[in-house]
Design an enzyme around this catalytic site. Structure first.
Site, PDB file in Angstrom:
ATOM      1  N   LEU A 102      23.451   3.206  37.382  1.00 41.84           N
ATOM      2  CA  LEU A 102      23.386   2.276  38.502  1.00 41.84           C
ATOM      3  C   LEU A 102      22.329   1.257  38.098  1.00 41.84           C
ATOM      4  O   LEU A 102      21.319   1.622  37.474  1.00 41.84           O
ATOM      5  CB  LEU A 102      22.962   2.992  39.785  1.00 41.84           C
ATOM      6  CG  LEU A 102      23.986   3.948  40.408  1.00 41.84           C
ATOM      7  CD1 LEU A 102      23.412   4.603  41.654  1.00 41.84           C
ATOM      8  CD2 LEU A 102      25.281   3.225  40.756  1.00 41.84           C
ATOM      9  N   ASP A 103      22.539   0.002  38.439  1.00 42.49           N
ATOM     10  CA  ASP A 103      21.555  -1.024  38.099  1.00 42.49           C
ATOM     11  C   ASP A 103      20.226  -0.713  38.786  1.00 42.49           C
ATOM     12  O   ASP A 103      20.177   0.013  39.779  1.00 42.49           O
ATOM     13  CB  ASP A 103      22.049  -2.405  38.558  1.00 42.49           C
ATOM     14  CG  ASP A 103      23.303  -2.818  37.812  1.00 42.49           C
ATOM     15  OD1 ASP A 103      23.512  -2.345  36.679  1.00 42.49           O
ATOM     16  OD2 ASP A 103      24.080  -3.608  38.376  1.00 42.49           O
TER      17      ASP A 103
END
Ligand code: URA
Length: 235
Positions: A102-103
């Site tokens: 996930l960023d």
């Protein structure tokens, strides 16, 4: 398996510590102190205790983390805070890694495991494992945008796989279900329809929903049913 391997794999102690503890009579197998760290035990059949605490052996560990903002999906980094730092001291010794990314500023469900084969399977584009993202966008999403997002937009010179979009009444937020995981995929898909993601949270991965009782930044082990469900992807 060797008792020092068992204890170090479970993040209980290092092999050197195990040797010392065994000498001091602090490791027992079925209630009997063992004197050496290299003896073999069957973790399925014997009860091992370390300083009186029973050691539960599990080949693989699966953790559900509710990722907060500001952490990167990596095991270590010289500059950034990593999701591994959110786990307990013992869990940090289990060789866990995030199953996908996930960023840094994306929130929500991240699975961590030390089962490399399963992780590979879950992330392989061949297997179309679904991921559901809740997003808020800067502008309204029109019916035409919705059709384009669902049928595919061009990213990296190819069309994204069919997706499903369920919009909220405000038409500026909704749930997007993807079966692939391109770099910054949700953000870039919204950009492709001239919009911008202003909030992004993963709420489901491979059919496992984010446990809403888990506070941001907190984690728990997967339940036996969740583990079984994930491992079914290997069949
Ligand atoms: N898509 C994104 O753009 N970012 C994420 O973190 C996950 C999916």
């Amino acid at each position: 398996m060797r008792i020092d391997k068992l204890l170090s794999e479970m993040g209980i102690c290092s092999r050197t510590e195990c040797k010392k503890a065994a000498k001091a009579g602090k490791i027992c197998v079925d209630g009997i102190p063992v004197k050496a760290a290299d003896i073999h035990v069957d973790p399925e059949k014997s009860t091992v205790t370390y300083f009186g605490e029973t050691v539960k052996y599990k080949k693989f560990t699966y953790i559900m983390l509710n990722k907060p903002e500001g952490y990167i999906s990596a095991t270590d980094d010289p500059r950034e805070k990593t999701v591994l730092e959110l786990l307990g001291e013992r869990e940090q010794k289990l060789g866990l890694f995030p199953c996908g990314r996930l960023d840094k500023n994306t929130l929500g469900l991240l699975i961590l495991t030390n089962n490399g084969e399963l992780c590979h399977r879950l992330l392989s584009p061949k297997h179309h494992v679904s991921k559901v993202y809740y997003f808020k966008a800067e502008r309204h999403i029109t019916e035409d945008d919705r059709k384009r997002l669902e049928s595919g937009v061009m990213l990296d010179n190819e069309l994204t796989k069919p997706a499903s979009l369920s919009l909220c009444d405000d038409k500026m937020s909704g749930h997007l279900t993807l079966t692939e995981g391109k770099f910054h995929q949700v953000m870039r898909m919204l950009e492709a329809v001239c919009n911008k993601v202003i909030y992004l949270e993963r709420v489901e991965f491979a059919g496992i929903p984010l446990d809403t009782s888990l506070e941001r930044g907190k984690w728990r082990e997967l339940t036996a049913d969740e583990e079984k469900h994930l491992e079914s992807f290997l069949k």
